[in-house]
Design a protein around this motif. Structure first.
Motif, PDB file in Angstrom:
ATOM      1  N   ALA A 185      38.028  49.049  37.612  1.00  0.00           N
ATOM      2  CA  ALA A 185      36.692  49.087  38.208  1.00  0.00           C
ATOM      3  C   ALA A 185      36.391  50.533  38.579  1.00  0.00           C
ATOM      4  O   ALA A 185      37.292  51.370  38.675  1.00  0.00           O
ATOM      5  N   ARG A 186      35.127  50.818  38.789  1.00  0.00           N
ATOM      6  CA  ARG A 186      34.681  52.171  39.073  1.00  0.00           C
ATOM      7  C   ARG A 186      35.073  52.581  40.499  1.00  0.00           C
ATOM      8  O   ARG A 186      34.782  51.878  41.460  1.00  0.00           O
ATOM      9  N   ASP A 187      35.737  53.727  40.634  1.00  0.00           N
ATOM     10  CA  ASP A 187      36.055  54.292  41.938  1.00  0.00           C
ATOM     11  C   ASP A 187      34.828  55.046  42.461  1.00  0.00           C
ATOM     12  O   ASP A 187      33.851  55.251  41.731  1.00  0.00           O
ATOM     13  N   ASP A 188      34.878  55.513  43.711  1.00  0.00           N
ATOM     14  CA  ASP A 188      33.722  56.178  44.301  1.00  0.00           C
ATOM     15  C   ASP A 188      33.350  57.473  43.589  1.00  0.00           C
ATOM     16  O   ASP A 188      32.193  57.895  43.630  1.00  0.00           O
ATOM     17  N   CYS A 189      34.330  58.110  42.936  1.00  0.00           N
ATOM     18  CA  CYS A 189      34.056  59.360  42.226  1.00  0.00           C
ATOM     19  C   CYS A 189      33.498  59.119  40.832  1.00  0.00           C
ATOM     20  O   CYS A 189      33.134  60.070  40.125  1.00  0.00           O
ATOM     21  N   GLY A 190      33.467  57.854  40.395  1.00  0.00           N
ATOM     22  CA  GLY A 190      32.943  57.515  39.080  1.00  0.00           C
ATOM     23  C   GLY A 190      34.000  57.190  38.050  1.00  0.00           C
ATOM     24  O   GLY A 190      33.697  56.609  37.006  1.00  0.00           O
ATOM     25  N   ALA A 191      35.255  57.566  38.304  1.00  0.00           N
ATOM     26  CA  ALA A 191      36.336  57.296  37.347  1.00  0.00           C
ATOM     27  C   ALA A 191      36.871  55.879  37.532  1.00  0.00           C
ATOM     28  O   ALA A 191      36.824  55.321  38.634  1.00  0.00           O
ATOM     29  N   PRO A 192      37.419  55.283  36.474  1.00  0.00           N
ATOM     30  CA  PRO A 192      38.031  53.964  36.629  1.00  0.00           C
ATOM     31  C   PRO A 192      39.291  54.033  37.495  1.00  0.00           C
ATOM     32  O   PRO A 192      40.048  54.996  37.426  1.00  0.00           O
ATOM     33  N   THR A 193      39.490  53.025  38.323  1.00  0.00           N
ATOM     34  CA  THR A 193      40.755  52.831  39.016  1.00  0.00           C
ATOM     35  C   THR A 193      41.244  51.427  38.675  1.00  0.00           C
ATOM     36  O   THR A 193      40.493  50.644  38.071  1.00  0.00           O
ATOM     37  N   LEU A 194      42.468  51.098  39.028  1.00  0.00           N
ATOM     38  CA  LEU A 194      43.084  49.853  38.576  1.00  0.00           C
ATOM     39  C   LEU A 194      43.381  48.914  39.731  1.00  0.00           C
ATOM     40  O   LEU A 194      43.746  49.343  40.830  1.00  0.00           O
ATOM     41  N   ARG A 195      43.208  47.631  39.470  1.00  0.00           N
ATOM     42  CA  ARG A 195      43.590  46.589  40.430  1.00  0.00           C
ATOM     43  C   ARG A 195      45.021  46.167  40.101  1.00  0.00           C
ATOM     44  O   ARG A 195      45.294  45.686  38.992  1.00  0.00           O
ATOM     45  N   LEU A 196      45.930  46.365  41.050  1.00  0.00           N
ATOM     46  CA  LEU A 196      47.348  46.102  40.823  1.00  0.00           C
ATOM     47  C   LEU A 196      47.927  45.295  41.971  1.00  0.00           C
ATOM     48  O   LEU A 196      47.369  45.257  43.064  1.00  0.00           O
TER      49      LEU A 196
END
Length: 327
Positions: A185-196
């Protein structure tokens, strides 16, 4: 997302050790309670200790940054653009946006013949450039890697962009999972982050401290050599790494995520505060460092005085402890 077999079935149960609790007391009376889950894993994926649920799922947020920097090394961009340890450190940073931090991110772009206006992280409120955003180093590393590989620079934040696909592939490989199972999903900076799952985060940080993979060893060495670039003066990650004498790597994420690595031993710790409290995750991290004996009593005392600054008459106390995994 299921844990791979290496984690053991014990990590999947919601029963077992209770979560930790951080209690905020004012004038001796309880005012707030923060519930916290924590896991210790080795680099083989074995859950050694835990408090609360090892399978608690949340987004890893900025604690993903050391692994998002891997393509900078594997592509050859770090070497070609003379990144050095300082460039690697800023690539993994959630920095304070000081001139020194902005300068390091700019140097990475300059060496790759890129411009700051190509950064797609936001311009912070009151700032004049995206270089001052706390994720500018990560974004600069993305762009430098794209330049080396000939990938588009305009769409580097899209989930299907080659650099994001490569990051997810490398993380999945470390976790022993198919890349298709990664949830982003999109992080606050715009890059994808992961749900783990929390145990998966701990495993990633166990790999970071194991010194068995060249790229991760380079990244951890750079972060420990330049902790001032990873966060900033007076900030938790920087001050903890300084006082550990390069034995403990620390990287936090938003919404109550904190990860730690024990260098040379291949052990990783992942912490998640259910309500996202930063003060609680830092208090719990210090509580666990004391239990694990990863930091000297003097170092712990100094950190508590520096980062757990609370108003007179207000105390933050952690209840509970890690328990050894059974079975």
């Amino acid at each position: 997302m299921a844990l791979p077999a290496a984690f053991g079935s014990g990590g999947l149960s919601s029963s077992g050790p209770s979560p930790l609790e951080a209690h905020l007391k004012r004038g001796g009376s309880l005012e707030s309670i923060h519930r916290v889950h924590a896991v210790v894993c080795d680099h083989r994926g074995r859950i050694l200790m835990r408090a609360g649920r090892a399978d608690y799922e949340t987004f890893i947020r900025s604690a993903l940054k050391p692994f998002q920097a891997m393509p900078l090394l594997s592509s050859g961009a770090a070497e070609q653009f003379n990144c050095g340890e300082r460039g690697l450190a800023i690539s993994c940073a959630s920095h304070a946006g000081t001139p020194n931090h902005a300068r390091e991110a700019f140097r990475l772009l300059w060496n790759a013949e890129l411009d700051a206006n190509q950064l797609q992280c936001p311009v912070p409120e009151g700032a004049s450039s995206p270089l001052e955003h706390n994720c500018s180093g990560k974004h600069a590393a993305f762009l430098a890697t794209c330049r080396k590989m000939g990938w588009p620079t305009e769409s580097y934040l899209q989930g299907d962009h080659p650099i994001q696909v490569e990051i997810h592939r490398r993380v999945a490989e470390l976790l022993g999972l198919p890349s298709a199972e990664m949830v982003a999903a999109r992080d606050d900076c715009g890059a994808p982050t992961l749900r783990l799952q929390l145990a998966q985060m701990a495993l990633l940080y166990a790999h970071l401290g194991a010194s068995t993979r060249t790229e991760l060893e380079q990244i951890s060495r750079a972060m420990l050599a330049h902790p001032d670039l990873v966060a900033g003066e007076g900030r938790f990650d920087t001050e903890l790494m300084r006082r550990s004498h390069s034995q403990v790597l620390s990287k936090g994420g938003a919404e109550g995520v904190q990860c730690l690595s024990r260098m040379g031993e291949g052990l990783g710790v992942a912490i998640k505060v259910e309500d996202g409290s930063r003060r609680a995750k830092q208090a719990v991290a210090l509580h666990l460092l004391r239990q694990l004996d990863w930091l000297t009593p003097t170092g712990l005392e100094e950190l508590e005085e520096q980062v757990l600054i609370i108003s007179p008459g207000v105390q933050l106390e952690v209840e509970g402890s890690l328990r050894f995994q059974e079975g």
